[in-house]
Design a protein around this motif. Structure first.
Motif, PDB file in Angstrom:
ATOM      1  N   ALA A 102     -53.817  11.694   3.240  1.00  0.00           N
ATOM      2  CA  ALA A 102     -54.913  12.812   3.282  1.00  0.00           C
ATOM      3  C   ALA A 102     -55.885  12.110   4.546  1.00  0.00           C
ATOM      4  CB  ALA A 102     -55.719  12.657   1.848  1.00  0.00           C
ATOM      5  N   ALA A 103     -56.104  10.984   4.422  1.00  0.00           N
ATOM      6  CA  ALA A 103     -57.081  10.399   5.489  1.00  0.00           C
ATOM      7  C   ALA A 103     -56.534  10.619   6.759  1.00  0.00           C
ATOM      8  CB  ALA A 103     -57.375   8.914   5.186  1.00  0.00           C
ATOM      9  N   ARG A 104     -55.238  10.277   6.987  1.00  0.00           N
ATOM     10  CA  ARG A 104     -54.591  10.562   8.188  1.00  0.00           C
ATOM     11  C   ARG A 104     -54.858  12.014   8.662  1.00  0.00           C
ATOM     12  NH1 ARG A 104     -50.998   6.900   6.066  1.00  0.00           N
ATOM     13  NH2 ARG A 104     -49.462   8.482   5.398  1.00  0.00           N
ATOM     14  N   SER A 105     -54.788  13.026   7.607  1.00  0.00           N
ATOM     15  CA  SER A 105     -54.804  14.360   8.067  1.00  0.00           C
ATOM     16  C   SER A 105     -56.435  14.908   8.209  1.00  0.00           C
ATOM     17  CB  SER A 105     -54.181  15.053   6.934  1.00  0.00           C
ATOM     18  OG  SER A 105     -52.863  15.023   6.714  1.00  0.00           O
ATOM     19  N   GLY A 106     -57.252  13.923   8.262  1.00  0.00           N
ATOM     20  CA  GLY A 106     -58.635  14.471   8.536  1.00  0.00           C
ATOM     21  C   GLY A 106     -59.633  14.410   7.358  1.00  0.00           C
ATOM     22  N   VAL A 107     -58.975  14.039   6.162  1.00  0.00           N
ATOM     23  CA  VAL A 107     -59.936  14.071   4.937  1.00  0.00           C
ATOM     24  C   VAL A 107     -60.836  13.097   4.956  1.00  0.00           C
ATOM     25  CG1 VAL A 107     -60.034  14.105   2.388  1.00  0.00           C
ATOM     26  CG2 VAL A 107     -58.317  15.568   3.623  1.00  0.00           C
ATOM     27  N   THR A 108     -62.157  13.101   4.770  1.00  0.00           N
ATOM     28  CA  THR A 108     -63.240  12.002   4.680  1.00  0.00           C
ATOM     29  C   THR A 108     -63.626  11.818   3.247  1.00  0.00           C
ATOM     30  OG1 THR A 108     -65.114  13.537   5.104  1.00  0.00           O
ATOM     31  CG2 THR A 108     -63.947  12.708   7.087  1.00  0.00           C
ATOM     32  N   ALA A 109     -63.507  12.470   2.405  1.00  0.00           N
ATOM     33  CA  ALA A 109     -63.833  12.261   1.036  1.00  0.00           C
ATOM     34  C   ALA A 109     -63.067  13.399  -0.049  1.00  0.00           C
ATOM     35  CB  ALA A 109     -65.174  12.320   0.618  1.00  0.00           C
ATOM     36  N   VAL A 110     -63.106  12.749  -1.317  1.00  0.00           N
ATOM     37  CA  VAL A 110     -62.400  13.600  -2.370  1.00  0.00           C
ATOM     38  C   VAL A 110     -63.141  13.666  -3.598  1.00  0.00           C
ATOM     39  CG1 VAL A 110     -60.385  13.741  -3.794  1.00  0.00           C
ATOM     40  CG2 VAL A 110     -60.045  12.792  -1.513  1.00  0.00           C
ATOM     41  N   VAL A 111     -63.449  14.850  -4.046  1.00  0.00           N
ATOM     42  CA  VAL A 111     -64.100  15.070  -5.284  1.00  0.00           C
ATOM     43  C   VAL A 111     -62.978  14.862  -6.441  1.00  0.00           C
ATOM     44  CG1 VAL A 111     -65.361  16.465  -6.854  1.00  0.00           C
ATOM     45  CG2 VAL A 111     -65.642  16.656  -4.397  1.00  0.00           C
ATOM     46  N   GLU A 112     -63.153  13.706  -7.190  1.00  0.00           N
ATOM     47  CA  GLU A 112     -62.359  13.607  -8.364  1.00  0.00           C
ATOM     48  C   GLU A 112     -62.800  14.131  -9.508  1.00  0.00           C
ATOM     49  OE1 GLU A 112     -61.414  12.321 -11.380  1.00  0.00           O
ATOM     50  OE2 GLU A 112     -59.536  11.760 -11.033  1.00  0.00           O
ATOM     51  N   CYS A 113     -62.067  15.361  -9.970  1.00  0.00           N
ATOM     52  CA  CYS A 113     -62.470  16.228 -11.109  1.00  0.00           C
ATOM     53  C   CYS A 113     -62.162  15.907 -12.571  1.00  0.00           C
ATOM     54  CB  CYS A 113     -62.296  17.670 -10.894  1.00  0.00           C
ATOM     55  SG  CYS A 113     -63.060  18.144  -9.447  1.00  0.00           S
TER      56      CYS A 113
END
Length: 144
Positions: A56-67
């Protein structure tokens, strides 16, 4: 300035870019009475989820909401371990999931007791302030 509270510490909104808004790094939807989430090992979750978060980070994601909420195996300690292992900021949600996953203690508790156990000031004593309270979970909290 708006702050987002993550497993890697507070972040200014301007420090982050693309945020995945609803993911589960660790969840247990198995039979409630078995409480398999209690026996989980952080290393096993890191091995499984680490590569997914790195991709995900390599695809440009910088953070994730863990629900993952209380009632379906929420383990803030494991979520934090995964986050630290891959250096991905995770925003930890709080609240209680819907029936039949509402824990027995919550059914018997007052609204104040539920708030003290499941809301931002108490993420199971792992020193992580909740980053979000999903609306559907708030609606599912039992009333006394």
């Amino acid at each position: 300035m708006s702050m987002l509270y993550t497993t890697l510490g507070p972040k200014k909104a301007s420090e982050l870019g693309l945020i995945l808004p609803h993911e589960h790094v660790f969840v247990d939807l198995g039979p409630i009475e078995e409480e398999n989430w209690r026996r989980a090992e952080a290393e096993a979750v890191i091995s499984l989820m680490g590569p997914e978060l790195e991709a995900a980070a390599r695809s440009g994601v910088t953070a994730v909401v863990e629900c993952t909420p209380v009632g379906v195996g929420r383990r803030v300690d494991i979520v934090r371990a995964v986050s630290e292992a891959v250096q991905m900021p995770l925003l930890v949600a709080t609240g209680i999931y819907r029936e039949p996953w509402v824990p027995e203690w919550a059914v018997a508790a007052s609204e104040d007791e539920v708030a003290n156990q499941a809301m931002p000031s108490n993420c199971y004593s792992h020193m992580i302030e909740a980053g979000t309270i999903p609306r559907s979970q708030a609606a599912a909290c039992p009333s006394p």
